[in-house]
Design a protein around this motif. Structure first.
Motif, mmCIF file in Angstrom:
data_model
loop_
_atom_site.group_PDB
_atom_site.id
_atom_site.type_symbol
_atom_site.label_atom_id
_atom_site.label_comp_id
_atom_site.label_asym_id
_atom_site.label_seq_id
_atom_site.Cartn_x
_atom_site.Cartn_y
_atom_site.Cartn_z
ATOM 1 N N ALA A 71 0.696 -1.271 0.050
ATOM 2 C CA ALA A 71 0.010 0.124 -0.011
ATOM 3 C C ALA A 71 0.935 1.186 -0.196
ATOM 4 C CB ALA A 71 -0.829 -0.042 1.053
ATOM 5 N N SER A 72 1.742 1.083 0.790
ATOM 6 C CA SER A 72 3.109 2.425 0.917
ATOM 7 C C SER A 72 4.072 1.599 1.258
ATOM 8 C CB SER A 72 2.807 3.291 1.907
ATOM 9 O OG SER A 72 1.173 3.656 1.961
ATOM 10 N N ILE A 110 4.289 -0.977 4.069
ATOM 11 C CA ILE A 110 2.657 -1.004 4.615
ATOM 12 C C ILE A 110 2.044 -2.127 3.560
ATOM 13 C CG2 ILE A 110 0.689 -0.022 5.185
ATOM 14 C CD1 ILE A 110 2.274 2.578 5.940
ATOM 15 N N TYR A 111 1.458 -2.939 4.101
ATOM 16 C CA TYR A 111 0.826 -4.052 3.114
ATOM 17 C C TYR A 111 -0.863 -4.231 3.526
ATOM 18 C CZ TYR A 111 5.572 -4.955 1.745
ATOM 19 O OH TYR A 111 6.702 -4.589 1.142
ATOM 20 N N SER A 112 -1.416 -4.310 2.300
ATOM 21 C CA SER A 112 -2.734 -5.002 2.474
ATOM 22 C C SER A 112 -2.606 -6.418 2.521
ATOM 23 C CB SER A 112 -3.757 -4.631 1.198
ATOM 24 O OG SER A 112 -4.061 -3.100 1.262
ATOM 25 N N TRP A 113 -3.386 -7.422 3.195
ATOM 26 C CA TRP A 113 -3.384 -8.638 3.086
ATOM 27 C C TRP A 113 -4.357 -9.094 2.373
ATOM 28 C CZ3 TRP A 113 0.378 -11.292 5.864
ATOM 29 C CH2 TRP A 113 1.386 -10.526 6.603
ATOM 30 N N TYR A 166 1.578 6.388 17.379
ATOM 31 C CA TYR A 166 1.158 5.095 16.790
ATOM 32 C C TYR A 166 2.277 4.183 17.479
ATOM 33 C CZ TYR A 166 -1.024 1.711 13.752
ATOM 34 O OH TYR A 166 -1.725 0.756 13.240
ATOM 35 N N GLU A 186 4.216 -0.817 9.557
ATOM 36 C CA GLU A 186 2.928 -1.533 10.154
ATOM 37 C C GLU A 186 3.077 -2.858 10.125
ATOM 38 O OE1 GLU A 186 -0.577 0.723 8.806
ATOM 39 O OE2 GLU A 186 -2.126 -1.016 9.926
ATOM 40 N N MET A 231 -6.884 -4.594 5.324
ATOM 41 C CA MET A 231 -6.001 -3.457 4.875
ATOM 42 C C MET A 231 -5.404 -2.616 5.817
ATOM 43 S SD MET A 231 -8.727 -2.197 1.709
ATOM 44 C CE MET A 231 -10.219 -2.777 2.470
ATOM 45 N N PRO A 232 -4.045 -1.973 5.527
ATOM 46 C CA PRO A 232 -3.659 -1.260 6.728
ATOM 47 C C PRO A 232 -4.253 -0.296 7.322
ATOM 48 C CG PRO A 232 -2.568 -0.822 4.635
ATOM 49 C CD PRO A 232 -3.476 -1.944 4.436
ATOM 50 N N THR A 233 -3.787 0.062 8.495
ATOM 51 C CA THR A 233 -4.560 1.276 9.356
ATOM 52 C C THR A 233 -4.149 2.638 8.537
ATOM 53 O OG1 THR A 233 -3.208 1.429 10.867
ATOM 54 C CG2 THR A 233 -4.998 0.221 11.340
ATOM 55 N N LEU A 234 -2.818 2.813 8.087
ATOM 56 C CA LEU A 234 -2.370 3.832 7.724
ATOM 57 C C LEU A 234 -2.293 3.787 6.091
ATOM 58 C CD1 LEU A 234 0.576 5.001 9.844
ATOM 59 C CD2 LEU A 234 -1.997 5.328 10.066
ATOM 60 N N GLN A 235 -2.890 4.753 5.536
ATOM 61 C CA GLN A 235 -2.873 4.975 4.071
ATOM 62 C C GLN A 235 -2.053 6.021 3.589
ATOM 63 O OE1 GLN A 235 -7.140 5.010 2.943
ATOM 64 N NE2 GLN A 235 -7.519 3.751 4.500
ATOM 65 N N SER A 236 -1.820 6.252 2.312
ATOM 66 C CA SER A 236 -0.996 7.347 1.674
ATOM 67 C C SER A 236 -2.051 8.231 1.131
ATOM 68 C CB SER A 236 -0.223 6.792 0.354
ATOM 69 O OG SER A 236 -0.096 7.741 -0.451
ATOM 70 N N MET A 274 0.643 11.021 5.030
ATOM 71 C CA MET A 274 -0.159 9.714 5.299
ATOM 72 C C MET A 274 -1.651 10.379 6.205
ATOM 73 S SD MET A 274 2.249 7.272 4.771
ATOM 74 C CE MET A 274 1.796 5.972 5.482
ATOM 75 N N TYR A 293 -4.661 8.130 8.792
ATOM 76 C CA TYR A 293 -5.103 6.944 9.583
ATOM 77 C C TYR A 293 -6.497 6.702 8.806
ATOM 78 C CZ TYR A 293 -5.510 3.413 13.448
ATOM 79 O OH TYR A 293 -5.799 2.298 14.199
ATOM 80 N N GLN A 320 -8.499 2.715 -0.840
ATOM 81 C CA GLN A 320 -7.493 1.605 -0.831
ATOM 82 C C GLN A 320 -8.142 0.255 -1.476
ATOM 83 O OE1 GLN A 320 -6.344 1.180 3.140
ATOM 84 N NE2 GLN A 320 -4.344 0.653 2.613
#
Lengths: 447, 447
Positions: A35-36, A39-42, A106, A154, B71-76, B104, B106, B113
C-alpha cells in the motif's frame, strides 16, 4: 473454497521490487499488496495464513494462563513522557498531533500502556501473578523498510507483559513464556532457536531471542549443532510447575547459541569443533525480564503481605506475527513456490480437476470437496476451465501441502492422485482412501 | 475461566465521566479502560464480547460468499487525492507525516484503498461479482468523543465493498448485504431496523441505515409499528437467488421507517395512526450503493463481453463492530447491570460457589466446570473466597445470561440453583439437569 469464487490474484512475473524469496513469493501468490513503503494490504490467502498463526499464538498463550487484552494503536505521548522514553525513542516513533493539538503516537510497543492499565486496577500481591498479552498492529517508521513483511512499518505483533511480586516469580513467568514460544513455533513447522540476546541499556542475562535459521536472515548466528536436535514435541507440561519450566529453559539454553550481538568467541571455542556452526537467522521473537524499570518510573506497585508498597517485577515477551509469514516461507520453499507446513497452511488440500466440464470428473471433485468440508477441513478446489499445467503451477506456487488430482482417465480405474508438495511424490488411491489419508494427516476423524 | 485467575477489574463506584448507561456499565464491569479521549483499551471481558461480535459478522459475511481481506490502518494521502476526498474530508481525518515527510492518514474508511487493490488485480467481467470485506480499526478525530465506544475516535468497523458489472448486479449485492445484516444483528440479540438513509452528496435511493431502538439513541426515528413484528429467523436463503434476496429487501423496507434525516411527514401521515411510532435509535450499520463514483475517479474498470472497458459498479457496506457493544447494552440491561444475549455473552454460564473451601461445594463446582468445558462451553467460575452477596452482585453486573449457584445446603438435597439473568427466575435442579439445560440453551449435545 472454489477457485472460481475466490480472489487469488497470482502474478506470472517476478515482481522487481522484491529482493528476497519470501517477499517475491508472497506477492506472486497473491497474499499481499504493497500500500505504501513497508505497509501492506493482506489479500485473502495471506490473511488466512496470518490468522492461522495468530490462532496458534492465542492458543499457546491461553494454555499457559495468559489473558488476552487489546490496547489501541494510538497512544497519548504523556505516558511515554512518564517513562522517559518519549524523547529517547528516535525517528522510528511515528508522532502525531490530533485536531486539538494533543501529542499522540502510533504505538511501537506497549510497556507504558499496559503499566498504566495495571496501576489503575491492581493494588495487592494477591492479584499476582498476572500476564496480559495482545496481538495488535504496531508501527515503527523504519528508515528503509524492506523484505516485504519481514521488515515492514505497520506490523502485527504479539506482545505479552508479566507482573510478579518477586524476581523469582518473574523468572518463572519468563521460563513459562519460553515454553509457550517453543510450542508455538513448532506448531508452525519452524525450528526457532532461543539465543542469548543483548539486554540493551538495561542489561541483564534474562533475555533470549528466537531465531529461525535461513540464508536470508539479518543476523549472523553461532551455535552448538546439538541444539538443532532438540524438540519440545508433544510433551505435556504443567505451567504452574516452577521446576518443570526451569528445566525446559535449561535444556534449550544451556548449549552455546548466540547472535553476532552477543557472540563470545572464547566461549564458542569451547564447543567441540565438529559441533560449531555459523549460519544466518531471522529473529521471530524475544523474551525479556526487565525488573522494575517501568513499575518504578510509573508507580505500578502492589501492597505485599507485610503491608508494604513495592514495585512489581515485569517482563515483556514478543512474537513477530506478520514477520513470521516471511520467516516460514524463507525456511520452506523451492523453485516452484511456497511449501506450507500443515500447521499454518491456508487450505488443507488442493483439488485439481483435470477436465472441468466432464460430468464424472466434476462429480468426483464435488464429492471430495463436500466430504472434506464435512470433516471440518478447508479444501481449495480449482474448478476453473484452465489447462492442467496452469492449475498445477498455481497449486505449486501457493504451496498447499497436499493436492488431489482428479481426471477422467484415473476415474475409469477408480483412482485419483494424491501428491505431497514437499516431496513431490504421488500415489494413486481411491477417492475414499485419499480422503482418509488427508483426514488422518490433519487429525480429523473420517467416519 | 476461574475468577481467581482472571483479570476482571469491576468498579464499585459509578464512574463520573460516563453519561450513558452502556458507557457506565462497560467501565464498571471492567470491560474497557479509557486510554485517551475517545480511545479505549479492551480489557479481557470486553475483548471477549468484541471477538464474539466479530465472529458473527465474519460467519454471516462468509456464508454469503464475501471474502475477507485486511487493509492497513495507515494510508497514503495520494490515493485520497485521486478520489478528490483528501481536501473534502475535514478535521475528522487524522493527517500524519512520516519521517520522510510523506503525507499519510489514519484511514477513516477504505473506498480508495480497496479500489486500488481492485484495479491492480481485476481486469475482466469474468472475475465479477466480487465482494471483499474487512474488520479493521479506523480513526475519526471526532471533535467531542463521547458515550464510550459508541462515539469513539479509534473504532472497529466491518467495511465491505462490492464490485459488479452492472447496476442490477450491484443491487443484488446490496440486497444480499441487507440479508447478512439482518441475520447478524438477530444473532446478537438485537432488532436493527433498516431505515431509508440520506445518500449525502451522491444521493440516490440505495442506502439504508440499521437502527437499534434505544432511549439514548442519537437519532429520532419514525416508523410503522408493523416493522417491529418482522424477524428473519432461521429461514434458509440462497444468496445467489436474486429474487429471494430482493424479496427480503421488499419485506423489510416497504413499511415506513426513517430517521430525522430523511423523515417525510406527509408520507408518515399515511401510516394508520395507531401504527405510527416515534422513538430514538442507535445506528449500527449502513449499506450503500454508489455506482461508479470511485471506479471512474480511480480507473477501476473491467473489460465486458463486448471487449469494452467499463467502470465497475460499487457499493460499500458497514457495521459498527465496537459500537455494537454499547448498542447491545443500551438495549439490554437493568438496574443491576448488563444482560447479555446468549449470542454474544463473554461466558456461557456463571458458577457461584456459596462456600469456597467446603469440600463438597468445591467438588460440585469443579465437576460442573469440567463438564461444561468438555461440552465446548465457557463457564466463569467464581471460586474466590468472598461473600455470596458480592459474588451475586458481580455476576449481575457483568450480565452472564445464566448462573448456577452451588452451596452445601442445596447439595444436601442433591440440587443446585439455575437462575436466568433476564427474568431473575430460579429453579432447583440436580447438577446433571442444570448442565443439560445449559447445554440445550447453547445447542451443545450433552452426551
Amino acid at each position: 473454497m472454489r477457485m472460481s469464487r475466490y480472489f487469488l490474484p497470482v502474478l506470472k512475473e517476478n515482481p522487481s521490487e522484491a529482493s528476497i524469496v519470501s517477499h517475491r513469493l508472497m506477492l506472486r501468490a497473491g497474499m499481499i499488496k504493497q500500500a505504501s513503503a513497508g505497509i501492506y494490504s493482506w489479500l485473502p490467502m495471506g490473511l488466512k495464513v496470518l490468522r492461522n498463526i495468530e490462532t496458534i499464538v492465542h492458543e499457546e498463550q491461553q494454555r499457559a494462563g495468559h489473558i488476552p487484552v487489546l490496547m489501541p494503536t494510538l497512544q497519548s505521548a504523556d505516558l511515554w513522557r512518564e517513562s522517559g522514553r518519549y524523547d529517547d525513542y528516535g525517528e522510528e516513533m511515528l508522532r502525531i498531533s490530533d485536531r486539538h493539538g494533543h501529542d499522540m503516537l502510533y504505538g511501537p510497543t506497549n510497556e507504558e500502556q499496559i503499566t498504566d492499565i495495571f496501576r489503575a486496577h491492581v493494588g495487592s500481591y494477591k492479584d499476582l501473578p498476572l500476564t496480559l498479552y495482545q496481538i495488535q498492529w504496531k508501527f515503527r517508521d523504519e528508515r528503509r523498510p524492506r523484505f516485504g513483511v519481514m521488515r515492514g512499518r505497520e506490523f502485527l505483533m504479539k506482545d505479552g507483559y508479566t507482573f510478579d511480586l518477586t524476581k523469582e516469580d518473574a523468572l518463572h513467568a519468563y521460563n513459562r513464556h519460553l515454553v509457550t514460544y517453543l510450542r508455538s513455533y513448532e506448531r508452525m513447522g519452524l525450528q526457532a532457536i532461543p539465543m542469548r540476546a543483548d539486554g540493551g541499556p538495561i542489561g541483564g542475562d534474562y533475555t533470549h531471542e528466537f531465531l529461525v535459521l535461513a540464508e536470508t536472515g539479518e543476523s549472523e548466528v553461532f551455535y552448538d549443532s546439538e541444539i538443532t536436535d532438540l524438540t519440545f514435541g508433544d510433551r505435556t507440561i504443567d505451567f504452574d510447575d516452577v521446576g518443570a519450566c526451569a528445566g525446559v529453559l535449561d535444556e534449550f539454553t544451556s548449549r552455546y547459541a548466540r547472535t553476532d550481538e552477543t557472540h563470545d568467541a572464547e566461549l564458542f571455542a569451547q564447543v567441540p569443533a565438529d559441533r560449531q556452526r555459523t549460519a544466518r537467522g531471522i529473529e521471530v521473537g524475544q523474551i525479556f525480564y526487565f525488573g522494575t524499570k517501568y513499575s518504578e518510573a510509573m508507580g505500578a506497585t502492589v501492597v505485599n503481605d507485610q503491608q508494604q508498597k513495592v514495585p512489581v517485577h515485569m517482563g515483556s515477551h514478543g512474537i513477530g506475527v506478520s514477520r513470521l509469514l516471511g520467516a516460514i516461507i524463507e525456511a520452506s520453499h523451492d523453485d516452484n513456490g511456497i511449501i506450507w507446513p500443515e500447521g499454518v497452511t491456508p487450505f488443507h488440500c488442493g483439488i485439481v480437476n483435470l477436465k472441468t466440464g466432464d460430468a464424472e470428473a466434476d462429480a468426483a471433485c464435488e464429492a471430495l470437496y463436500d466430504s472434506m468440508v464435512a470433516l471440518g477441513l478447508e479444501p481449495l478446489y480449482d474448478d476453473r476451465n484452465e489447462r492442467a499445467g496452469g492449475k498445477f503451477a498455481t497449486m505449486d506456487l501457493i504451496g498447499l501441502p497436499w493436492r488431489i488430482t482428479v481426471g477422467p482417465r484415473g476415474l475409469k480405474n477408480g483412482v485419483v492422485e494424491l501428491t505431497s508438495r514437499r516431496t513431490g511424490e504421488s500415489e494413486e488411491l481411491s477417492p475414499e482412501q485419499a480422503l482418509l489419508k488427508i483426514a488422518q494427516i490433519y487429525g480429523k476423524a473420517a467416519s
